[in-house]
Motif scaffolding. Structure first.
Motif, short mmCIF file in Angstrom:
data_model
loop_
_atom_site.label_atom_id
_atom_site.label_comp_id
_atom_site.label_asym_id
_atom_site.label_seq_id
_atom_site.Cartn_x
_atom_site.Cartn_y
_atom_site.Cartn_z
N TYR A 146 -4.48 7.17 -2.12
CA TYR A 146 -3.82 5.95 -1.66
C TYR A 146 -3.99 4.88 -2.72
CZ TYR A 146 -8.63 4.77 -0.54
OH TYR A 146 -9.98 4.54 -0.63
N ASP A 147 -3.20 3.86 -2.58
CA ASP A 147 -3.28 2.75 -3.51
C ASP A 147 -3.28 1.45 -2.71
OD1 ASP A 147 -1.28 1.29 -6.16
OD2 ASP A 147 -3.44 1.43 -5.94
N THR A 148 -4.24 0.60 -2.99
CA THR A 148 -4.34 -0.69 -2.32
C THR A 148 -5.14 -1.63 -3.18
OG1 THR A 148 -5.02 -1.82 -0.29
CG2 THR A 148 -6.42 -0.02 -1.06
N GLN A 195 0.83 -1.19 0.00
CA GLN A 195 0.00 0.00 0.00
C GLN A 195 0.87 1.25 0.00
OE1 GLN A 195 -0.38 -2.55 2.26
NE2 GLN A 195 -2.11 -3.49 1.23
N THR A 196 0.37 2.29 -0.66
CA THR A 196 1.05 3.57 -0.65
C THR A 196 0.05 4.67 -0.35
OG1 THR A 196 0.75 3.87 -3.03
CG2 THR A 196 2.81 2.84 -2.33
N VAL A 197 0.54 5.72 0.27
CA VAL A 197 -0.27 6.89 0.59
C VAL A 197 0.45 8.11 0.05
CG1 VAL A 197 -1.28 8.28 2.44
CG2 VAL A 197 -1.19 5.79 2.66
N TYR A 246 -0.07 17.56 9.14
CA TYR A 246 -1.16 16.60 9.05
C TYR A 246 -0.72 15.42 8.19
CZ TYR A 246 -4.35 19.90 11.22
OH TYR A 246 -4.96 20.74 12.11
N PHE A 247 -0.96 14.23 8.72
CA PHE A 247 -0.59 13.01 8.02
C PHE A 247 -1.84 12.20 7.70
CE2 PHE A 247 3.94 13.16 8.34
CZ PHE A 247 4.22 13.84 9.51
N CYS A 248 -1.89 11.73 6.47
CA CYS A 248 -2.89 10.76 6.06
C CYS A 248 -2.27 9.38 6.25
CB CYS A 248 -3.24 11.02 4.58
SG CYS A 248 -4.43 9.91 3.84
#
Lengths: 112, 118
Positions: free
Chosen positions: B25-27, B2-4, B90-92
């Motif tokens: 994001y990618d999943t 997964q990537t954000v 801020y973090f996702c």
């Protein structure tokens, strides 16, 4: 919600020495995680710590450099070994709860 | 894996105005959770809001709400009536379905620094 007490909050260390960072949680957590964060940047996962088993390290991080202890469900330590200036960073611990995550307030490490 | 992605490194908003922070994001998973965390200069990570992927309704927490677009894999945070205390990084973040083990780790985006102008 659970609270993590992380110590020390900051330290300045000589190169070649080691520093152990402690995280104490006020309730039991299943998994604990150790992160490294450069100021103003994202969190990079170092390893995942389970009680009673060896920690699982992410690519680029090795046990000899970052040994982790997890003796029970409320406590964990991360040691930064044989430090160099490149290890200067913020180190954070985190614990998984059934409803979310709790984080320590971080240790700012400076290696001189 | 997964990537954000948070493509905006910095944003600025006038006090009392509204600002939207972007995250994609990618999943390949269908069941997962998304988070927004706030990190002020104190370094303490503070949960802002959480969204379960199986819920169609967007999560809201007081002045904070999300626009969750599952098909587009987008998860933006809207802050209404911005206050000086909202200034922070801020973090996702993403995690797989709530299950024990290594899948419980969070994957963070690079973060965005939000400043609030008085």
């Amino acid at each position: 919600s659970a609270v993590i007490s992380q110590k020390p909050s900051r330290d300045i260390c000589q190169r070649g020495t080691s520093l152990t960072i402690q995280c104490q949680v006020d309730s039991q957590v299943t998994m604990m995680f150790w992160y490294r964060q450069q100021p103003g940047q994202s969190l990079t996962l170092i390893a995942t710590a389970n009680q009673g088993s060896e920690a699982t390290y992410e690519s680029g991080f090795v046990i000899d450099k970052f040994p982790i202890s997890r003796p029970n469900l409320t406590f964990s330590t991360l040691t930064v070994s044989n430090m160099s200036p490149e290890d200067s960073s913020i180190y954070l611990c985190s614990g998984v709860l059934h409803y979310g995550y709790t984080f320590g307030s971080g240790t700012r490490l400076t290696v001189v | 894996a997964q990537t954000v992605t948070q493509s905006q490194p910095e944003m600025s908003v006038q006090e009392a105005e509204t600002v939207t922070l972007s995250c994609t994001y990618d999943t390949s998973e269908s069941d997962y959770y998304l988070f927004w965390y706030k990190q002020p200069p104190s370094r303490q990570m503070i949960l802002v809001i959480r969204q379960e992927a199986y819920k169609q309704q967007n999560a809201t927490e007081n002045r904070f709400s999300v626009n969750f677009q599952k098909a587009a894999k987008s998860f933006s945070l809207k802050i209404s009536d911005s206050q000086l205390g909202d200034a922070a990084m801020y973090f996702c973040a993403y995690r797989n379905h709530w299950k024990e083990g290594a899948n419980s780790k969070l994957t963070f985006g690079k973060g965005i620094t939000l400043s609030v102008r008085p």
